[in-house]
Design a protein around this motif. Structure first.
Motif, short mmCIF file in Angstrom:
data_model
loop_
_atom_site.label_atom_id
_atom_site.label_comp_id
_atom_site.label_asym_id
_atom_site.label_seq_id
_atom_site.Cartn_x
_atom_site.Cartn_y
_atom_site.Cartn_z
N SER A 24 49.08 42.50 44.20
CA SER A 24 47.82 43.02 43.66
C SER A 24 46.66 42.72 44.59
O SER A 24 45.71 43.49 44.69
N LYS A 80 39.33 37.73 36.81
CA LYS A 80 40.68 37.82 37.35
C LYS A 80 40.92 36.81 38.47
O LYS A 80 42.05 36.33 38.65
N ASN A 81 39.86 36.50 39.23
CA ASN A 81 40.02 35.58 40.37
C ASN A 81 39.53 34.16 40.06
O ASN A 81 39.42 33.33 40.96
N GLU A 89 44.11 45.29 46.35
CA GLU A 89 42.66 45.10 46.30
C GLU A 89 42.05 45.32 47.68
O GLU A 89 40.97 45.89 47.81
N PHE A 146 41.87 40.09 28.34
CA PHE A 146 42.28 39.07 29.31
C PHE A 146 42.74 37.75 28.68
O PHE A 146 42.99 36.79 29.38
N SER A 182 33.55 40.33 43.89
CA SER A 182 33.10 39.77 42.61
C SER A 182 31.60 39.53 42.58
O SER A 182 31.05 39.04 41.60
N VAL A 187 34.56 41.45 35.89
CA VAL A 187 36.01 41.48 35.68
C VAL A 187 36.74 40.90 36.88
O VAL A 187 37.72 40.17 36.73
N ASN A 188 36.24 41.18 38.08
CA ASN A 188 36.83 40.59 39.28
C ASN A 188 36.70 39.07 39.28
O ASN A 188 37.61 38.35 39.69
N GLN A 200 37.87 38.70 47.71
CA GLN A 200 37.75 38.54 46.26
C GLN A 200 36.34 38.10 45.88
O GLN A 200 35.79 38.55 44.87
#
Length: 283
Positions: free
Chosen positions: A26, A127-128, A30, A163, A70, A123-124, A66
């Motif tokens: 993933s 997720k990170n 990205e 999430f 973000s 959201v980034n 990332q």
């Protein structure tokens, strides 16, 4: 992020043969979705390799990507940005949810355009596992306490569903500002009912005068006392206070203001006082 990266390599906590378990398929996807950001990360990591005198792993570029992805970056033309179905869905769920909880009819398109640009990097971050600090949080909680609580309730429900986690108050505070801005720019109108004895001409004249001096009021209806008594519960749900020319003891559970049919200066002062009280109570 860069400061910690440099410290790790200087102090020997990261080696050339270190395995980066966080980088998966993933992350590579990205990279290709955000090619411009990756080009920036590529330049920075290459420069850091020269600065540190050792070649940094390619995975460091993904980590930096990332962070870039973000961040809250502004573009000249946000209409050209592509948002995934997930981002659009989350944004709409938040707007509709806050609208339902608060009872405020937000301009969906206006709010969506602004909020979606915040939700994408948010959201980034989720997720990170990237955390941010909101230095305005205390001020936001004090100034917009009610909408903050409502936004927090809705946002946490949405992110729990998508999430399986809730957001911290720092993130909630940033989202609250979008709704607070809309409310500040579009203050909800206080709803008023005009009630007279029976004279239609007098009632309409009073309506015109009230609208002239208080255009910010939403006049829901002009009715007689008899009409009100027949549908009392209905009108009490529809309005915030009543302006009446009829003297009566405890006509309604709603605040009631007795005025002259000519709506003189003293009446206007009393309406202003009533509006001040209602606004202080959150109307």
């Amino acid at each position: 992020h860069i400061y910690i990266l440099v410290s790790r390599y200087r102090n020997g906590f990261a080696t050339k043969n270190q395995k980066f378990k966080l980088v998966d398929v993933s992350s590579n996807e990205e990279r290709y979705r955000n090619q411009k950001f990756f080009e920036i990360a590529d330049i920075i990591i290459d420069n850091l390799s020269k600065y540190l005198g050792q070649e940094l792993p390619q995975e460091e570029k993904i980590f930096l990507l990332q962070y870039l992805n973000s961040s809250r970056l502004f573009f000249k033309n946000t209409n050209k940005l592509n948002f995934s179905t997930e981002i659009i869905e989350i944004t709409m769920e938040i707007i509709n949810g806050v609208s339902t909880v608060s009872g405020i009819a937000f301009n969906i398109e206006q709010l969506k355009t602004e909020l979606i640009n915040h939700i994408k990097p948010l959201v980034n971050r989720v997720k990170n596992h990237i955390e941010i600090t909101n230095k305005l949080l205390t001020d936001i909680q004090n100034e917009y306490s009610q909408i903050f609580v409502q936004v927090k309730q809705v946002v946490n429900e949405v992110f729990q569903e998508h999430f399986q986690q809730k957001l911290d108050d720092d993130e909630i505070g940033f989202i609250t500002l979008y709704f607070a801005k809309f409310i500040e720019q579009n203050p909800p109108k206080i709803r008023v009912l005009i009630m007279c004895a029976s004279g239609v001409g007098t009632s309409e004249l009073l309506k015109v005068k009230v609208h002239k001096f208080f255009p910010e009021l939403q006049i829901k209806d002009v009715i007689s006392l008899r009409q009100y008594q027949k549908e009392k519960s209905f009108y009490d749900q529809q309005v915030d206070f009543i302006i009446t020319t009829i003297f009566a003891e405890k006509v309604s559970i709603k605040p009631t203001l007795l005025v002259n049919a000519m709506f003189n200066k003293n009446d206007q002062i009393n309406v202003n006082k009533m509006l001040k009280v209602l606004r202080e109570n959150g109307k």
